[in-house]
Every structure is written in C-alpha cells, then in structure tokens.
Design a protein around this motif. Structure first.
Motif, PDB file in Angstrom:
ATOM      1  N   SER A   1       0.829  -1.191   0.000  1.00  0.00           N
ATOM      2  CA  SER A   1       0.000   0.000   0.000  1.00  0.00           C
ATOM      3  C   SER A   1       0.872   1.253   0.000  1.00  0.00           C
ATOM      4  CB  SER A   1      -0.911   0.000   1.229  1.00  0.00           C
ATOM      5  OG  SER A   1      -1.747   1.136   1.174  1.00  0.00           O
ATOM      6  N   PRO A   2       0.557   2.197  -0.897  1.00  0.00           N
ATOM      7  CA  PRO A   2       1.346   3.421  -0.977  1.00  0.00           C
ATOM      8  C   PRO A   2       0.842   4.506  -0.026  1.00  0.00           C
ATOM      9  CG  PRO A   2      -0.201   3.358  -2.771  1.00  0.00           C
ATOM     10  CD  PRO A   2      -0.393   2.081  -1.977  1.00  0.00           C
ATOM     11  N   THR A   3       0.341   4.137   1.132  1.00  0.00           N
ATOM     12  CA  THR A   3      -0.318   5.065   2.032  1.00  0.00           C
ATOM     13  C   THR A   3       0.466   6.354   2.267  1.00  0.00           C
ATOM     14  OG1 THR A   3      -1.441   3.255   3.125  1.00  0.00           O
ATOM     15  CG2 THR A   3      -1.317   5.306   4.345  1.00  0.00           C
ATOM     16  N   PHE A   4       1.756   6.272   2.469  1.00  0.00           N
ATOM     17  CA  PHE A   4       2.505   7.479   2.784  1.00  0.00           C
ATOM     18  C   PHE A   4       3.115   8.142   1.559  1.00  0.00           C
ATOM     19  CE2 PHE A   4       2.307   5.041   6.702  1.00  0.00           C
ATOM     20  CZ  PHE A   4       1.682   5.986   7.501  1.00  0.00           C
ATOM     21  N   THR A   5       3.218   7.444   0.443  1.00  0.00           N
ATOM     22  CA  THR A   5       3.737   8.046  -0.781  1.00  0.00           C
ATOM     23  C   THR A   5       2.609   8.400  -1.744  1.00  0.00           C
ATOM     24  OG1 THR A   5       4.063   5.869  -1.742  1.00  0.00           O
ATOM     25  CG2 THR A   5       5.959   6.876  -0.681  1.00  0.00           C
ATOM     26  N   ILE A   6       1.408   8.004  -1.466  1.00  0.00           N
ATOM     27  CA  ILE A   6       0.176   8.255  -2.210  1.00  0.00           C
ATOM     28  C   ILE A   6       0.130   7.516  -3.545  1.00  0.00           C
ATOM     29  CG2 ILE A   6      -1.382   9.974  -3.200  1.00  0.00           C
ATOM     30  CD1 ILE A   6      -0.367  11.915  -1.051  1.00  0.00           C
ATOM     31  N   ILE A   7       1.163   7.640  -4.392  1.00  0.00           N
ATOM     32  CA  ILE A   7       1.153   6.980  -5.695  1.00  0.00           C
ATOM     33  C   ILE A   7       2.433   6.179  -5.862  1.00  0.00           C
ATOM     34  CG2 ILE A   7       1.073   7.267  -8.196  1.00  0.00           C
ATOM     35  CD1 ILE A   7      -0.294  10.006  -7.688  1.00  0.00           C
ATOM     36  N   LYS A   8       2.276   4.921  -6.225  1.00  0.00           N
ATOM     37  CA  LYS A   8       3.417   4.083  -6.588  1.00  0.00           C
ATOM     38  C   LYS A   8       3.235   3.682  -8.037  1.00  0.00           C
ATOM     39  CE  LYS A   8       4.940   2.179  -2.212  1.00  0.00           C
ATOM     40  NZ  LYS A   8       5.214   0.976  -1.448  1.00  0.00           N
ATOM     41  N   GLU A   9       4.301   3.809  -8.791  1.00  0.00           N
ATOM     42  CA  GLU A   9       4.268   3.445 -10.206  1.00  0.00           C
ATOM     43  C   GLU A   9       5.062   2.163 -10.413  1.00  0.00           C
ATOM     44  OE1 GLU A   9       5.398   6.565 -12.876  1.00  0.00           O
ATOM     45  OE2 GLU A   9       4.402   8.101 -11.660  1.00  0.00           O
ATOM     46  N   TYR A  10       4.490   1.274 -11.208  1.00  0.00           N
ATOM     47  CA  TYR A  10       5.142   0.020 -11.566  1.00  0.00           C
ATOM     48  C   TYR A  10       5.170  -0.058 -13.087  1.00  0.00           C
ATOM     49  CZ  TYR A  10       3.981  -1.017  -6.715  1.00  0.00           C
ATOM     50  OH  TYR A  10       3.855  -0.968  -5.344  1.00  0.00           O
ATOM     51  N   HIS A  11       6.370  -0.130 -13.653  1.00  0.00           N
ATOM     52  CA  HIS A  11       6.509  -0.095 -15.109  1.00  0.00           C
ATOM     53  C   HIS A  11       7.049  -1.397 -15.696  1.00  0.00           C
ATOM     54  CE1 HIS A  11       5.584   4.194 -15.534  1.00  0.00           C
ATOM     55  NE2 HIS A  11       6.194   4.335 -14.369  1.00  0.00           N
ATOM     56  N   ASP A  12       7.197  -2.432 -14.885  1.00  0.00           N
ATOM     57  CA  ASP A  12       7.832  -3.651 -15.382  1.00  0.00           C
ATOM     58  C   ASP A  12       6.841  -4.718 -15.833  1.00  0.00           C
ATOM     59  OD1 ASP A  12       7.172  -3.929 -12.639  1.00  0.00           O
ATOM     60  OD2 ASP A  12       8.607  -5.558 -12.389  1.00  0.00           O
ATOM     61  N   GLY A  13       5.581  -4.349 -16.027  1.00  0.00           N
ATOM     62  CA  GLY A  13       4.592  -5.319 -16.479  1.00  0.00           C
ATOM     63  C   GLY A  13       4.150  -5.046 -17.909  1.00  0.00           C
ATOM     64  N   SER A  14       3.118  -5.737 -18.336  1.00  0.00           N
ATOM     65  CA  SER A  14       2.596  -5.564 -19.698  1.00  0.00           C
ATOM     66  C   SER A  14       1.992  -4.177 -19.894  1.00  0.00           C
ATOM     67  CB  SER A  14       1.559  -6.644 -20.000  1.00  0.00           C
ATOM     68  OG  SER A  14       0.505  -6.601 -19.058  1.00  0.00           O
ATOM     69  N   LEU A  15       1.535  -3.560 -18.813  1.00  0.00           N
ATOM     70  CA  LEU A  15       1.049  -2.175 -18.805  1.00  0.00           C
ATOM     71  C   LEU A  15       1.594  -1.511 -17.550  1.00  0.00           C
ATOM     72  CD1 LEU A  15      -2.785  -2.631 -19.563  1.00  0.00           C
ATOM     73  CD2 LEU A  15      -1.094  -1.612 -21.086  1.00  0.00           C
ATOM     74  N   PRO A  16       1.836  -0.202 -17.587  1.00  0.00           N
ATOM     75  CA  PRO A  16       2.194   0.479 -16.345  1.00  0.00           C
ATOM     76  C   PRO A  16       1.012   0.429 -15.370  1.00  0.00           C
ATOM     77  CG  PRO A  16       2.732   1.842 -18.250  1.00  0.00           C
ATOM     78  CD  PRO A  16       1.900   0.688 -18.746  1.00  0.00           C
ATOM     79  N   LEU A  17       1.317   0.286 -14.099  1.00  0.00           N
ATOM     80  CA  LEU A  17       0.291   0.306 -13.052  1.00  0.00           C
ATOM     81  C   LEU A  17       0.562   1.493 -12.153  1.00  0.00           C
ATOM     82  CD1 LEU A  17      -2.090  -0.915 -11.444  1.00  0.00           C
ATOM     83  CD2 LEU A  17      -0.401  -2.321 -10.222  1.00  0.00           C
ATOM     84  N   TYR A  18      -0.460   2.322 -11.979  1.00  0.00           N
ATOM     85  CA  TYR A  18      -0.392   3.460 -11.076  1.00  0.00           C
ATOM     86  C   TYR A  18      -1.292   3.142  -9.888  1.00  0.00           C
ATOM     87  CZ  TYR A  18       1.205   5.352 -15.504  1.00  0.00           C
ATOM     88  OH  TYR A  18       1.858   5.529 -16.697  1.00  0.00           O
TER      89      TYR A  18
END
Length: 158
Positions: A60-77
């Motif tokens: 959970s990105p509770t303290f950073t608010i947004i976590k980005e993941y770019h290593d999959g078939s689509l980016p996940l925000y």
C-alpha cells in the motif's frame, strides 16, 4: 450500470479474480477500490499487479500516495488517497487518468469530484474470516464490456 458480484473464499482466490481483471485491462483503464481497513484492497492490488506481470513487491502506498510500476505488460499506477484530503488537486491525477497505464485507486470516494465518470468501481467486503464479496460496478461502456468478460469465467478466476 452493470454490476457483477463474486465471492472468494481466501486471499488466493481474491488475487485470482484480480489477475483475471488485469488480463483484460487496457491502457487508460481506471479501477477504484473501496472497502474497510483489512478488507483486501491491497491483496486485490497485488493480484492485479501479478496479472500484469509485475515482479516488484506491491504494497500500500499510504505514505507516498502513488506508486508506479513499469515492469509489467502495462504500467500500473497504484494510488492510496486515504490521507490526501484537499491535496489531490496538486498531484496532477488527470495525467495518470489519461495515461497509457492502469490506475488502481484505493479510497477513491475521497477524490470523487476528480475521478472520470467512466471507471470500474470495485467494493470489497468481508464475508467471513477469509471470504470476501467483490462487487464490480461498471460506469461506462468500456467497463460494462470488462464486466461481461470477467463474468465469462468461473467464480475463482479460472
């Protein structure tokens, strides 16, 4: 609005439903996640990330608010807006909403006014110790189609 409800028996089944949803995701999709603390929002998100082929640890990105993941078939925000209050206007959320990835937003009701009208609303509620009811509500044609595709599979995501 089309609504679809699934009951999962354990966290693994919750992840399986999320993986199924991820396998059907397209760039620009917006999914909102609601549920009490401990209901399974982050478990769902972990399964969704796995379904996109993301190998990084997802939490959970509770303290950073947004976590980005770019290593999959689509980016996940992955957004957790629980602690945002009125700060969300300064984050440029619309850039994420209009981007080439998938937005998965926990506690989305807190930024209701900023959310696009078209989205897939997901509510997770406890139905026992490990069992969960997952309700998908489609807001818009794209998400009605997504619900129809999800519904073609059995209740464990197979």
């Amino acid at each position: 609005m089309k609504t679809l409800q699934w009951r999962t028996k354990n966290p693994e089944e919750t992840k399986a439903v999320a993986k199924l949803a991820a396998s059907l995701a397209k760039p620009g999709d917006i999914l909102t996640l609601e549920g009490d603390l401990g209901a399974g929002k982050t478990t769902f998100t972990k399964g969704f990330a796995e379904g996109l082929g993301i190998t990084r640890v997802v939490n959970s990105p509770t303290f950073t608010i947004i976590k980005e993941y770019h290593d999959g078939s689509l980016p996940l925000y992955h957004m957790d807006v629980y602690r945002m209050e009125d700060e969300s206007e300064d984050l440029g959320l619309e850039e994420y909403f209009e981007g080439q990835g998938v937005c998965l937003i926990e506690w989305a009701h807190l930024i209701q006014d900023q959310l696009p009208a078209e989205r897939l609303q997901i509510v997770i509620t406890r139905a026992g110790d490990e069992a969960r009811d997952i309700t998908f509500t489609a807001c818009g044609t794209r998400y009605e189609t997504l619900c129809e595709e999800i519904n073609k599979h059995d209740n464990t995501g197979n």
